[in-house]
Write a protein that holds these residues in place. Structure first.
Motif, PDB file in Angstrom:
ATOM      1  N   PRO A 326     -11.789  77.897 -80.356  1.00 24.58           N
ATOM      2  CA  PRO A 326     -12.637  78.137 -79.188  1.00 24.58           C
ATOM      3  C   PRO A 326     -12.174  79.386 -78.442  1.00 24.58           C
ATOM      4  O   PRO A 326     -10.973  79.625 -78.270  1.00 24.58           O
ATOM      5  N   PHE A 327     -13.128  80.191 -77.992  1.00 22.14           N
ATOM      6  CA  PHE A 327     -12.778  81.380 -77.217  1.00 22.14           C
ATOM      7  C   PHE A 327     -13.844  81.627 -76.155  1.00 22.14           C
ATOM      8  O   PHE A 327     -14.976  81.147 -76.246  1.00 22.14           O
ATOM      9  N   ASP A 328     -13.425  82.383 -75.146  1.00 18.37           N
ATOM     10  CA  ASP A 328     -14.299  82.710 -74.011  1.00 18.37           C
ATOM     11  C   ASP A 328     -15.172  83.897 -74.402  1.00 18.37           C
ATOM     12  O   ASP A 328     -14.719  85.038 -74.449  1.00 18.37           O
ATOM     13  N   LEU A 329     -16.434  83.630 -74.692  1.00 18.64           N
ATOM     14  CA  LEU A 329     -17.334  84.676 -75.170  1.00 18.64           C
ATOM     15  C   LEU A 329     -17.593  85.725 -74.092  1.00 18.64           C
ATOM     16  O   LEU A 329     -17.660  86.929 -74.393  1.00 18.64           O
ATOM     17  N   ALA A 330     -17.714  85.308 -72.844  1.00 20.71           N
ATOM     18  CA  ALA A 330     -17.953  86.263 -71.768  1.00 20.71           C
ATOM     19  C   ALA A 330     -16.786  87.249 -71.649  1.00 20.71           C
ATOM     20  O   ALA A 330     -16.986  88.459 -71.454  1.00 20.71           O
ATOM     21  N   HIS A 331     -15.573  86.746 -71.787  1.00 22.10           N
ATOM     22  CA  HIS A 331     -14.398  87.625 -71.712  1.00 22.10           C
ATOM     23  C   HIS A 331     -14.387  88.610 -72.886  1.00 22.10           C
ATOM     24  O   HIS A 331     -14.062  89.793 -72.711  1.00 22.10           O
ATOM     25  N   VAL A 332     -14.752  88.132 -74.080  1.00 20.02           N
ATOM     26  CA  VAL A 332     -14.768  89.006 -75.256  1.00 20.02           C
ATOM     27  C   VAL A 332     -15.799  90.114 -75.064  1.00 20.02           C
ATOM     28  O   VAL A 332     -15.548  91.287 -75.380  1.00 20.02           O
ATOM     29  N   ILE A 333     -16.948  89.764 -74.530  1.00 16.41           N
ATOM     30  CA  ILE A 333     -17.995  90.774 -74.314  1.00 16.41           C
ATOM     31  C   ILE A 333     -17.549  91.788 -73.268  1.00 16.41           C
ATOM     32  O   ILE A 333     -17.713  93.010 -73.440  1.00 16.41           O
ATOM     33  N   ARG A 334     -16.981  91.288 -72.185  1.00 12.52           N
ATOM     34  CA  ARG A 334     -16.518  92.187 -71.131  1.00 12.52           C
ATOM     35  C   ARG A 334     -15.453  93.147 -71.665  1.00 12.52           C
ATOM     36  O   ARG A 334     -15.488  94.355 -71.404  1.00 12.52           O
ATOM     37  N   HIS A 335     -14.517  92.631 -72.456  1.00 14.22           N
ATOM     38  CA  HIS A 335     -13.455  93.460 -73.014  1.00 14.22           C
ATOM     39  C   HIS A 335     -14.029  94.465 -74.014  1.00 14.22           C
ATOM     40  O   HIS A 335     -13.586  95.626 -74.070  1.00 14.22           O
ATOM     41  N   GLY A 336     -15.029  94.044 -74.797  1.00  7.52           N
ATOM     42  CA  GLY A 336     -15.643  94.954 -75.752  1.00  7.52           C
ATOM     43  C   GLY A 336     -16.334  96.118 -75.074  1.00  7.52           C
ATOM     44  O   GLY A 336     -16.231  97.272 -75.531  1.00  7.52           O
ATOM     45  N   ILE A 337     -17.030  95.854 -73.977  1.00  9.50           N
ATOM     46  CA  ILE A 337     -17.692  96.942 -73.235  1.00  9.50           C
ATOM     47  C   ILE A 337     -16.658  97.898 -72.655  1.00  9.50           C
ATOM     48  O   ILE A 337     -16.854  99.122 -72.630  1.00  9.50           O
ATOM     49  N   GLU A 338     -15.528  97.332 -72.203  1.00 11.49           N
ATOM     50  CA  GLU A 338     -14.472  98.196 -71.672  1.00 11.49           C
ATOM     51  C   GLU A 338     -13.885  99.097 -72.763  1.00 11.49           C
ATOM     52  O   GLU A 338     -13.493 100.231 -72.496  1.00 11.49           O
ATOM     53  N   LEU A 339     -13.822  98.602 -73.996  1.00  9.87           N
ATOM     54  CA  LEU A 339     -13.323  99.419 -75.092  1.00  9.87           C
ATOM     55  C   LEU A 339     -14.227 100.622 -75.372  1.00  9.87           C
ATOM     56  O   LEU A 339     -13.791 101.639 -75.910  1.00  9.87           O
ATOM     57  N   LEU A 340     -15.482 100.497 -74.997  1.00  9.70           N
ATOM     58  CA  LEU A 340     -16.430 101.593 -75.225  1.00  9.70           C
ATOM     59  C   LEU A 340     -16.339 102.663 -74.145  1.00  9.70           C
ATOM     60  O   LEU A 340     -17.085 103.648 -74.188  1.00  9.70           O
ATOM     61  N   ALA A 341     -15.454 102.464 -73.179  1.00  2.34           N
ATOM     62  CA  ALA A 341     -15.345 103.444 -72.088  1.00  2.34           C
ATOM     63  C   ALA A 341     -14.982 104.824 -72.630  1.00  2.34           C
ATOM     64  O   ALA A 341     -15.423 105.854 -72.101  1.00  2.34           O
ATOM     65  N   ALA A 342     -14.178 104.873 -73.702  1.00  2.02           N
ATOM     66  CA  ALA A 342     -13.806 106.170 -74.276  1.00  2.02           C
ATOM     67  C   ALA A 342     -14.995 106.888 -74.887  1.00  2.02           C
ATOM     68  O   ALA A 342     -14.984 108.101 -75.059  1.00  2.02           O
TER      69      ALA A 342
END
Length: 489
Positions: A326-342
């Protein structure tokens, strides 16, 4: 001559005779004569009265007989009228029963047609509407009262059929079928099947138009086709990957050896150069002047890119190596968008909307993040090299009773139906040669469907944008939600 008249005439004759005889006879004889005359008159009067009575009796009898005959005729006529009325009442009763049965049959047929999810439209051969069921009302928003007796093109102008096709179908007496007709409802694509049945009856000639919404069927068919392709590719990818890996390893190993055997740091290289009366620097300068180093670098980059493709292909032939938890999907999405900051320079603004009440889902957080990055980058690349101020990417996370729903949508140029149909196929790409492998969305499809038992769908309208919808099953034993709401600036 009547009896009264005869009596009066005889009396007058006798009186005249008496007057004449009175002069000749004595008074006694006159009395006798008078008596005789009176008796005679009485007799004659009695006879006249008797005849009158008999006549009256006969007249009364005739009147009675006529009255009886008239009564009999009236009785016969009355009985005939009663019989006729009875027949009329029976006929009216039969008509009323037939009308009631016909009304009940019509209501039953109307109920059947109105209960069908299909749009049922009856038209004449000239295109005027004779029937309009409840599904037609729901689809068009036009009531049956407003639609009946109106022309089809006036009531339903968006119907993908014209009067010529209806007439040809009626003339040919053969059904007309058109399948998977695409139409846009809001921002979604829907599909329908249209069938025209010729209707030829003694009273009228026309047709019945039936429209069925087959959107779900088309989506399931596409999903089944895609799953079949993925299963076939899994077997193909395993064999291809192993076959390609061998020559690819040789190429990369050869490039690595070239770099090593031209390096000035290895003593063996210096000795080999001295043997031919050269220095390593001269050899390096020559290779630089002839751009050999650039060629070697291109070979190395192409080899590494090919190795990455092979790695992606191998993902189709083996199950996920990631541990399912089980994982927090909202957290994964938020972190993924932050990775796209570059990559913000090449990305349009991303609007993020997350449902923080969503419980955890079961799967691999790293793989889901990979899918998210693929979808967002794919959306960004759809805008082309130049971003307009209106360009936007919308990432949202919601939920249904059983699934978490991730949506990645853009307002870019969209895709044609033919392109959208093949978008998840391996090696299918609309990019220029050398700019894409066509495996990003294929891998994403495989990760969602095979590794996470979910679904991924695409809906696109040319000129309006594209939407990818990912559904992941909720974890039955996981609870909890994202701790804090978040929106990307």
């Amino acid at each position: 001559m009547t009896t009264a008249k005869l009596t009066i005439l005889l009396a007058g004759t006798f009186i005249s005779s008496s007057a004449f005889a009175a002069q000749a006879v004595s008074e006694r004889d006159w009395l006798w004569v008078t008596i005789v005359i009176l008796g005679l008159l009485q007799t004659l009067l009695i006879i006249g009265l008797q005849r009158s009575r008999l006549k009256l009796k006969h007249a009364r009898q005739a009147l009675f007989d006529s009255h009886k005959t008239l009564e009999q005729k009236v009785q016969d006529r009355t009985e005939s009228l009663h019989a006729t009325n009875e027949q009329l009442y029976q006929e009216i009763g039969r008509h009323e029963a037939t009308e009631l049965l016909l009304r009940e049959t019509q209501e039953y047929l109307h109920s059947m047609l109105n209960s069908m999810p299909s749009v049922i439209i009856g038209v004449t051969h000239r295109g005027f509407i004779t029937h309009w069921n409840a599904a037609a009302v729901e689809k068009t928003g036009v009531s049956a009262e407003s639609a009946l007796n109106q022309h089809l093109k006036d009531v339903y102008p968006s119907l993908p059929v014209d009067g010529e096709i209806i007439n040809d179908t009626i003339d040919a007496a053969l059904p007309y079928v058109s399948q998977n007709i695409q139409e846009t409802q809001g921002s979604e694509l829907h599909y329908s099947d249209l069938t025209i049945y010729p209707l030829i009856a003694a009273q009228a000639i026309g047709a019945v138009i039936r429209i069925d919404d087959v959107t779900m069927r088309v989506r399931v068919e596409n999903m089944m086709i895609q799953n079949e392709k993925m299963l076939s590719l899994g077997e193909l990818a395993a064999g291809m990957a192993h076959e390609i890996n061998n020559p690819l390893s040789t190429i990369l190993h050869g490039v690595q050896n070239i770099y090593r055997r031209t390096s000035p740091e290895l003593k063996a290289n210096i000795q080999a150069a001295d043997k031919h009366h050269l220095t390593i620097e001269q050899i390096t300068d020559y290779l630089s002047d002839r751009k050999i180093w650039q060629f070697l670098e291109d070979i190395r980059e192409a080899g590494e890119r090919s190795a990455e493709i092979v790695t992606n292909m191998l993902d189709f032939s083996r199950s996920s190596s990631q541990t399912q938890r089980p994982f927090d999907l909202a957290h994964v999405i938020r972190h993924g968008i932050e990775l796209l900051a570059a990559e913000r320079a090449t990305l349009p603004p991303v609007d993020l909307k997350l449902d923080n009440t969503l419980p955890k889902v079961m799967g691999s957080a790293a793989e889901i993040q990979q899918v998210l990055l693929n979808l967002v980058r794919n959306a960004a690349q759809a805008f082309g090299a130049t971003l307009t101020p209106e360009a936007r990417i919308y990432v949202s996370l919601g939920q249904s009773d059983t699934h978490a729903i991730l949506t990645v949508e853009d307002n870019g140029p969209g895709m044609a139906e033919e392109v959208a149909r093949h978008i998840f196929e391996p090696f299918f790409t609309t990019k220029e040669v050398g700019q894409g492998t066509g495996l990003g969305l294929s891998v994403s499809y495989f990760i969602i469907t095979e590794h996470h038992s979910g679904t991924i769908e695409v809906q696109s309208i040319e000129g309006e944008g594209t939407r990818f919808t990912v559904k992941l099953p909720k974890s039955p034993n996981a609870d909890g939600a994202s701790p804090h709401p978040h929106s990307l600036p």
